[in-house]
Scaffold this motif. Structure first.
Motif, PDB file in Angstrom:
ATOM      1  N   HIS A  19       0.092 -39.687 -10.783  1.00  0.00           N
ATOM      2  CA  HIS A  19      -0.299 -40.503  -9.928  1.00  0.00           C
ATOM      3  C   HIS A  19      -1.294 -40.005  -8.855  1.00  0.00           C
ATOM      4  N   ALA A  20      -0.999 -38.895  -8.231  1.00  0.00           N
ATOM      5  CA  ALA A  20      -1.830 -38.295  -7.350  1.00  0.00           C
ATOM      6  C   ALA A  20      -3.332 -37.771  -7.858  1.00  0.00           C
ATOM      7  N   LEU A  21      -3.041 -36.940  -9.070  1.00  0.00           N
ATOM      8  CA  LEU A  21      -4.383 -36.527  -9.712  1.00  0.00           C
ATOM      9  C   LEU A  21      -5.235 -37.752 -10.098  1.00  0.00           C
ATOM     10  N   LEU A  22      -4.764 -38.527 -10.655  1.00  0.00           N
ATOM     11  CA  LEU A  22      -5.661 -39.714 -11.105  1.00  0.00           C
ATOM     12  C   LEU A  22      -6.219 -40.594 -10.080  1.00  0.00           C
ATOM     13  N   THR A  23      -5.466 -40.779  -8.858  1.00  0.00           N
ATOM     14  CA  THR A  23      -5.862 -41.363  -7.796  1.00  0.00           C
ATOM     15  C   THR A  23      -6.982 -40.646  -7.361  1.00  0.00           C
ATOM     16  N   ILE A  24      -6.848 -39.364  -6.947  1.00  0.00           N
ATOM     17  CA  ILE A  24      -8.059 -38.425  -6.360  1.00  0.00           C
ATOM     18  C   ILE A  24      -9.214 -38.336  -7.422  1.00  0.00           C
ATOM     19  N   GLU A  25      -9.141 -38.584  -8.691  1.00  0.00           N
ATOM     20  CA  GLU A  25     -10.072 -38.451  -9.666  1.00  0.00           C
ATOM     21  C   GLU A  25     -10.879 -39.898  -9.690  1.00  0.00           C
ATOM     22  N   ALA A  26     -10.127 -40.979  -9.269  1.00  0.00           N
ATOM     23  CA  ALA A  26     -10.843 -42.288  -9.062  1.00  0.00           C
ATOM     24  C   ALA A  26     -11.766 -42.306  -7.890  1.00  0.00           C
ATOM     25  N   ILE A  27     -11.122 -41.791  -6.652  1.00  0.00           N
ATOM     26  CA  ILE A  27     -11.642 -41.895  -5.350  1.00  0.00           C
ATOM     27  C   ILE A  27     -13.039 -41.030  -5.348  1.00  0.00           C
ATOM     28  N   ARG A  28     -12.836 -39.823  -6.168  1.00  0.00           N
ATOM     29  CA  ARG A  28     -14.125 -38.999  -6.284  1.00  0.00           C
ATOM     30  C   ARG A  28     -15.284 -39.578  -7.071  1.00  0.00           C
ATOM     31  N   ARG A  29     -14.728 -40.379  -8.285  1.00  0.00           N
ATOM     32  CA  ARG A  29     -15.620 -40.721  -9.258  1.00  0.00           C
ATOM     33  C   ARG A  29     -16.356 -42.133  -8.435  1.00  0.00           C
ATOM     34  N   ASP A  30     -15.749 -42.677  -7.292  1.00  0.00           N
ATOM     35  CA  ASP A  30     -16.292 -43.695  -6.542  1.00  0.00           C
ATOM     36  C   ASP A  30     -17.202 -42.975  -5.651  1.00  0.00           C
ATOM     37  N   GLY A  31     -17.514 -41.744  -5.636  1.00  0.00           N
ATOM     38  CA  GLY A  31     -18.355 -41.252  -4.545  1.00  0.00           C
ATOM     39  C   GLY A  31     -17.943 -40.943  -3.374  1.00  0.00           C
ATOM     40  N   GLU A  38       9.338 -27.545  -6.505  1.00  0.00           N
ATOM     41  CA  GLU A  38       8.315 -27.167  -7.495  1.00  0.00           C
ATOM     42  C   GLU A  38       7.068 -28.210  -7.692  1.00  0.00           C
ATOM     43  N   ASN A  39       7.625 -29.408  -7.621  1.00  0.00           N
ATOM     44  CA  ASN A  39       6.520 -30.361  -7.731  1.00  0.00           C
ATOM     45  C   ASN A  39       5.552 -30.268  -6.409  1.00  0.00           C
ATOM     46  N   ALA A  40       6.028 -30.338  -5.313  1.00  0.00           N
ATOM     47  CA  ALA A  40       5.310 -30.013  -4.084  1.00  0.00           C
ATOM     48  C   ALA A  40       4.359 -28.884  -4.058  1.00  0.00           C
ATOM     49  N   GLU A  41       4.864 -27.550  -4.850  1.00  0.00           N
ATOM     50  CA  GLU A  41       3.836 -26.654  -4.861  1.00  0.00           C
ATOM     51  C   GLU A  41       2.927 -26.765  -5.967  1.00  0.00           C
ATOM     52  N   THR A  42       3.115 -27.541  -7.132  1.00  0.00           N
ATOM     53  CA  THR A  42       2.340 -27.852  -8.053  1.00  0.00           C
ATOM     54  C   THR A  42       0.960 -28.655  -7.408  1.00  0.00           C
ATOM     55  N   LEU A  43       1.566 -29.770  -6.625  1.00  0.00           N
ATOM     56  CA  LEU A  43       0.410 -30.340  -5.997  1.00  0.00           C
ATOM     57  C   LEU A  43      -0.462 -29.848  -5.139  1.00  0.00           C
ATOM     58  N   LYS A  44       0.141 -28.915  -4.342  1.00  0.00           N
ATOM     59  CA  LYS A  44      -0.531 -28.163  -3.512  1.00  0.00           C
ATOM     60  C   LYS A  44      -1.641 -27.366  -4.107  1.00  0.00           C
ATOM     61  N   ARG A  45      -1.362 -26.637  -5.440  1.00  0.00           N
ATOM     62  CA  ARG A  45      -2.104 -25.913  -6.337  1.00  0.00           C
ATOM     63  C   ARG A  45      -3.372 -26.634  -6.724  1.00  0.00           C
ATOM     64  N   LEU A  46      -3.021 -27.798  -7.153  1.00  0.00           N
ATOM     65  CA  LEU A  46      -4.027 -28.845  -8.000  1.00  0.00           C
ATOM     66  C   LEU A  46      -4.723 -29.694  -7.276  1.00  0.00           C
ATOM     67  N   ILE A  47      -4.462 -29.944  -6.143  1.00  0.00           N
ATOM     68  CA  ILE A  47      -5.188 -30.964  -5.144  1.00  0.00           C
ATOM     69  C   ILE A  47      -5.952 -30.264  -4.423  1.00  0.00           C
ATOM     70  N   SER A  48      -7.309 -30.224  -4.422  1.00  0.00           N
ATOM     71  CA  SER A  48      -8.329 -29.455  -3.625  1.00  0.00           C
ATOM     72  C   SER A  48      -8.932 -30.145  -2.469  1.00  0.00           C
ATOM     73  N   ALA A  49      -8.015 -30.563  -1.573  1.00  0.00           N
ATOM     74  CA  ALA A  49      -8.375 -31.467  -0.691  1.00  0.00           C
ATOM     75  C   ALA A  49      -7.430 -30.913   0.582  1.00  0.00           C
ATOM     76  N   PRO A  50      -7.887 -30.987   1.929  1.00  0.00           N
ATOM     77  CA  PRO A  50      -6.974 -30.449   3.054  1.00  0.00           C
ATOM     78  C   PRO A  50      -5.264 -31.166   2.880  1.00  0.00           C
ATOM     79  N   PHE A  51      -4.428 -30.228   3.190  1.00  0.00           N
ATOM     80  CA  PHE A  51      -3.069 -30.721   3.028  1.00  0.00           C
ATOM     81  C   PHE A  51      -2.606 -31.038   4.388  1.00  0.00           C
TER      82      PHE A  51
END
Length: 226
Positions: A156-168, A188-201
């Motif tokens: 859900h997080a990665l798809l949402t970020i993809e959509a936000i950035r696709r919207d410019g 483990e899920n939290a660490e995966t999210l932090k690794r994959l999301i290239s935006a300020p945490f």
């Protein structure tokens, strides 16, 4: 002029209001004057002849500047259903121009920051053709994403970020909110999210007790937003 951020979530009931009001308090702690804006809300109750939403009420209370309720939440509907359906049942239409006018009025106040909270997730319909995300795109608002930590949140997080950035639009930051205290392999899920999301945490909200929930801003770091 005030800086506005749009707060969205990976789904409904992931803690957008908890995070929005925490961000408002964190901003006040560093000397910012801040107001909140909830353009569209359903699940409202009639109070003194006016439909009011609990989330919008919380944002109104946290504002540095006293505002009438209608300035915080211009579209309020009683049924706790998708707003475009609630609007149709009320024989109303949600006009993005009216939402823009409300934001412009808030920018004319003395506020430094405006926290705009969405409803549901990123692709919230306003009618049969338009989404609230279309309005965010038109206003060029940087987005803060609230990730509800539960099974499926990585997708859900990665798809949402993809959509936000696709919207410019830019992702100004993201917050992880533990909405399921029994989530397996949370760390483990939290660490995966932090690794994959290239935006300020901006921080992680744990499962909060009634005593702790009054101070969620202590778990956030808004330096990246300043």
């Amino acid at each position: 002029m005030a800086k506005a951020f749009f707060v969205t979530g990976t789904d409904t009931e992931v803690g957008k209001t908890l995070v929005t009001t925490a961000l408002m308090r964190a901003a006040k702690e560093v000397g910012k004057k801040v107001v909140g804006y909830k353009p569209v809300a359903s699940g409202c109750e009639l109070v003194d002849g006016e439909l009011r939403n609990g989330d919008a009420n919380a944002m109104q209370r946290e504002a540095s500047i006293p505002l009438p309720y209608a300035m915080v939440n211009p579209y309020a509907f009683a049924p706790a259903i998708a707003p475009h359906i609630a609007a149709r049942l009320a024989n109303e239409s949600i006009q993005s121009g009216h939402i823009s006018q409300g934001l412009a009025r808030l920018k004319e106040t003395a506020a430094d920051w405006i926290l705009v909270e969405g409803a549901g997730g990123w692709r919230l319909p306003l009618d049969e053709q338009h989404f609230l995300s279309d309005w965010v795109k038109r206003e060029h608002l940087p987005v803060i994403l609230v990730v509800g930590a539960k099974l499926g949140c990585i997708n859900h997080a990665l798809l949402t970020i993809e959509a936000i950035r696709r919207d410019g639009l830019s992702v100004a930051g993201w917050v992880l909110n533990r909405v399921d205290p029994d989530m397996q392999h949370f760390q483990e899920n939290a660490e995966t999210l932090k690794r994959l999301i290239s935006a300020p945490f901006l921080g992680e909200l744990p499962w909060l007790s009634d005593e702790e929930i009054g101070y969620p801003e202590h778990f956030l770091d808004i330096a990246a937003l300043l």
